[in-house]
Design an enzyme around this catalytic site. Structure first.
Site, PDB file in Angstrom:
ATOM      1  N   HIS A  14     -10.947  -2.011   4.936  1.00 40.32           N
ATOM      2  CA  HIS A  14     -10.673  -1.472   6.271  1.00 40.32           C
ATOM      3  C   HIS A  14     -11.296  -0.091   6.493  1.00 40.32           C
ATOM      4  O   HIS A  14     -11.203   0.446   7.591  1.00 40.32           O
ATOM      5  CB  HIS A  14      -9.163  -1.399   6.477  1.00 40.32           C
ATOM      6  N   ASP A  15     -11.884   0.485   5.439  1.00 41.73           N
ATOM      7  CA  ASP A  15     -12.512   1.807   5.560  1.00 41.73           C
ATOM      8  C   ASP A  15     -14.028   1.754   5.542  1.00 41.73           C
ATOM      9  O   ASP A  15     -14.684   2.793   5.486  1.00 41.73           O
ATOM     10  CB  ASP A  15     -12.082   2.709   4.388  1.00 41.73           C
ATOM     11  N   ASP A  45       0.869  -1.166   0.000  1.00 40.83           N
ATOM     12  CA  ASP A  45       0.000   0.000   0.000  1.00 40.83           C
ATOM     13  C   ASP A  45       0.909   1.219   0.000  1.00 40.83           C
ATOM     14  O   ASP A  45       1.744   1.377   0.901  1.00 40.83           O
ATOM     15  CB  ASP A  45      -0.859  -0.037   1.269  1.00 40.83           C
ATOM     16  N   GLU A  87      -6.884   3.682  -5.484  1.00 37.89           N
ATOM     17  CA  GLU A  87      -8.074   4.015  -4.708  1.00 37.89           C
ATOM     18  C   GLU A  87      -8.625   5.307  -5.294  1.00 37.89           C
ATOM     19  O   GLU A  87      -8.006   6.359  -5.173  1.00 37.89           O
ATOM     20  CB  GLU A  87      -7.728   4.197  -3.220  1.00 37.89           C
ATOM     21  N   ASP A 107      -2.886   4.616  -2.538  1.00 40.01           N
ATOM     22  CA  ASP A 107      -3.826   5.276  -1.633  1.00 40.01           C
ATOM     23  C   ASP A 107      -4.313   6.607  -2.221  1.00 40.01           C
ATOM     24  O   ASP A 107      -3.506   7.380  -2.756  1.00 40.01           O
ATOM     25  CB  ASP A 107      -3.091   5.530  -0.303  1.00 40.01           C
TER      26      ASP A 107
HETATM   27  C1  GLC Z   1      -7.348   5.862   2.312  1.00 33.81           C
HETATM   28  C2  GLC Z   1      -7.138   4.737   3.286  1.00 33.81           C
HETATM   29  C3  GLC Z   1      -7.651   5.174   4.613  1.00 33.81           C
HETATM   30  C4  GLC Z   1      -6.851   6.377   5.053  1.00 33.81           C
HETATM   31  C5  GLC Z   1      -6.861   7.472   3.994  1.00 33.81           C
HETATM   32  C6  GLC Z   1      -5.805   8.481   4.225  1.00 33.81           C
HETATM   33  O1  GLC Z   1      -8.676   6.180   2.141  1.00 33.81           O
HETATM   34  O2  GLC Z   1      -7.726   3.579   2.803  1.00 33.81           O
HETATM   35  O3  GLC Z   1      -7.597   4.148   5.572  1.00 33.81           O
HETATM   36  O4  GLC Z   1      -7.365   6.890   6.248  1.00 33.81           O
HETATM   37  O5  GLC Z   1      -6.610   6.961   2.720  1.00 33.81           O
HETATM   38  O6  GLC Z   1      -4.532   7.979   3.914  1.00 33.81           O
END
Ligand code: GLC
Ligand code: CA
Length: 566
Positions: A341-342, A111, A267, A212
């Site tokens: 995880h989000d 990641d 993402e 990310d």
């Molecule tokens: C992404 C991650 C999340 C994090 C955010 C900031 O959305 O998946 O867990 O808080 O980025 O890095």
């Protein structure tokens, strides 16, 4: 320097996995397996469970960040890109994980956080020393007249995106937490430094990167106010899919992804289908595939996340179908998921985590694995794990959830109402430690876990392994099917009966066969007429399919894939 040698081995090793052949698994390392009894999952813990993952049938492992970090956002706040955080183990542990995974045909996907660093990163510490410091321009700074802010953008973690530094009389931008300043991608030195970071990990033989919040890198340099006409008009109009984003991604691809033959998944928050195609059509040479989130917002009333909401099946179907068809026609590639995880777990959100819990979990899996794209399983989904349902705010560790709770109280909600919203919406729900067996702390750790479950739950890997009809066994079968069926991998997609509010059904079609993917999203027994054809079941979450003539009768949360040849 073994650069060239490493480069060429990487290319041939990685190119063994083609996109359509990937079934991926996501690990949230803090919560997967602890090996040294400190209550926090770690790298040796993951290595210990590789055989389990191999047996599940996955071939790509996305692990959320394990770099050195003060942990304000559980690792997404990186203070040293070149080090493994001691809480997760050592660099040796990591190297061993990569080679042990590779020996089992599993690629490791790191990641990578390119949008921001931790405020503890030495770049930011230098940046704070003054406007003349060479690192100052690594971040985004603005001034504002006294008592005002540079603009009205809202941080994703609540409050303004601007943080004032009195010594400099300047504000720095943070789209996420205050301790996570955004990097200035306009500065070529920043880009070069980050490519170097990525090459360092690529040289270790990883299979790819999950990038990310990647579509937030390029900010509109005018930094204008947003309108707040809807909760979405909170600044994101000026940094989502921003002016130079495709240029930046092509640069990442040219500098790192392509030379190493790496798989990449972006993402892509709040993006459009059009942009997703631009990001993920191979001809564009940007990313391999993208996570998009519109189907995760079906239960946001009026676009509001922190409010109780209901899932509306026709809306969910329409969104999923639009993205399937849109990316299919545009040559784009989606990463498929129900949770991560989000997100709270999908079970209660879209199905039922109480009665029919396993049928529900399996039905969701069928719908996901039937779609066009690369399926991702989030740890615990394969044993139908539930949300945390914490009954006290003290249980929550997550900054986003705690901030949201404070905001809800400020808005006049009672503590009970605010907690009910967190129980439904908090991402902490999906971060409970993995439930391996019936020993102390479910075999996750010999020590009290960093996030303590409040409810005892019997769904464990050990129990599921002992039961041939378990959700775990079902996942194994489904993953096997996915690996062996070309229509699932690359057939055309078409939604059936869009207005049906009880059944989610769609068609996949190749030159030789048609597959119908069908799931009952209710607790009722339902009957539906099938399109013309002679069908037989290739996978189902009930033992017997009830098909009389062309009428299919579906039990509560029954799901199946039917096949007919052409
Ligand atoms: C992404 C991650 C999340 C994090 C955010 C900031 O959305 O998946 O867990 O808080 O980025 O890095
Ligand atoms: Ca540990």
């Amino acid at each position: 320097m073994h650069f060239v040698e490493a480069l060429s081995t990487n290319i041939c090793e990685v190119s063994i996995i083609k996109l359509q052949d990937i079934v991926a698994y996501q690990i949230y390392p803090r919560s997967f397996q602890d090996s040294n009894g400190d209550g926090i999952g770690d790298i040796p813990g993951i290595t210990r469970r590789l055989d389990y993952l191999k047996e599940l049938g996955i071939n790509l492992l996305w692990i959320t960040p394990m770099y050195r970090s003060p942990g304000c956002d559980n690792g997404y706040d990186i203070s040293d890109y070149y080090a493994i955080d001691p809480v997760f183990g050592t660099m040796n542990d990591f190297d061993r994980l990569v080679s042990q995974a590779k020996a089992r045909g599993i690629g490791i996907m790191m990641d990578m956080v390119l949008n921001h660093t931790s405020s503890q990163h030495h770049w930011f510490q230098e940046a704070l020393k003054g406007k003349d410091n060479p690192y100052h321009d690594y971040y985004i700074w603005k001034t504002a007249p006294k008592g005002q802010l540079p603009n009205n953008w809202q941080s994703k973690f609540g409050g303004s995106v601007w943080e004032y530094v009195p010594d400099l009389d300047e504000y720095y931008l943070h789209l996420y937490g205050r301790a996570m300043p955004d990097l200035n991608w306009e500065n070529p030195k920043v880009r070069t430094a980050l490519f170097q970071v990525m090459r360092f990990w690529a040289d270790k033989g990883i299979a790819g990167f999950r990038l990310d919040v990647i579509n937030n890198l390029s900010k509109d340099q005018r930094f204008p106010n947003d309108t707040f006409a809807t909760p979405q008009d909170d600044g994101r109009n000026f940094y989502t899919d921003g002016p130079r984003i495709h240029e930046f991604l092509r640069e990442i691809n040219r500098e790192v992804l392509a030379p190493y033959g790496l798989i990449s998944v972006g993402e892509l928050s709040s993006t459009t289908i059009e942009n997703t195609n631009l990001y993920t059509n191979p001809a564009r040479q940007e990313l391999s595939m993208g996570f998009t989130f519109h189907h995760m917002k079906v239960d946001y009333p009026n676009g509001q996340k922190w409010a109780l909401g209901m899932n509306d099946l026709p809306t969910l179907k329409r969104i999923i179908s639009n993205w399937q068809v849109g990316t299919m026609n545009g040559g784009g590639h989606l990463a498929l998921f129900w949770t991560n995880h989000d997100q709270p777990r999908a079970l209660a959100r879209f199905m039922n985590d109480d009665v029919y819990r396993d049928q529900s979990a399996q039905a969701l899996a069928i719908i996901e694995f039937g779609l066009r794209g690369v399926p991702f399983v989030y740890q615990g989904e394969e044993i139908a794990m539930k949300d945390a349902y914490f009954t006290s705010i003290d249980r929550y560790q997550d900054a986003e959830s705690r901030n949201a709770y404070a905001g809800l109280l400020q808005d006049g909600k009672s503590a009970a109402e605010a907690l009910a919203i967190l129980q439904q919406k908090s991402r902490e729900n999906a971060r409970l430690p993995m439930q391996w067996d019936d020993t102390a702390n479910h075999g996750f750790s010999s020590h009290t876990p960093w996030l303590i479950p409040e409810h005892d739950d019997q769904h464990t890997v050990a129990r599921a392994s002992a039961c041939p009809a378990s959700t775990l066994a079902f996942y194994q079968e489904l993953i096997h099917l996915r690996h062996s069926n070309d229509t699932l991998k690359s057939g055309r997609f078409e939604l059936l009966d869009p207005a049906d509010g009880e059944v989610f059904a769609y068609r996949r079609e190749s030159d030789s066969e048609i597959l119908l993917v069908v799931a009952n999203f209710t607790q009722q027994v339902l009957s539906r007429r099938l399109p013309k054809g002679t069908y037989h079941t290739i996978i189902a979450n009930y033992k017997k399919t009830s098909l009389t003539g062309d009428v299919l009768t579906l039990q509560p949360y029954e799901a199946l894939i039917l096949r007919t040849s052409k």
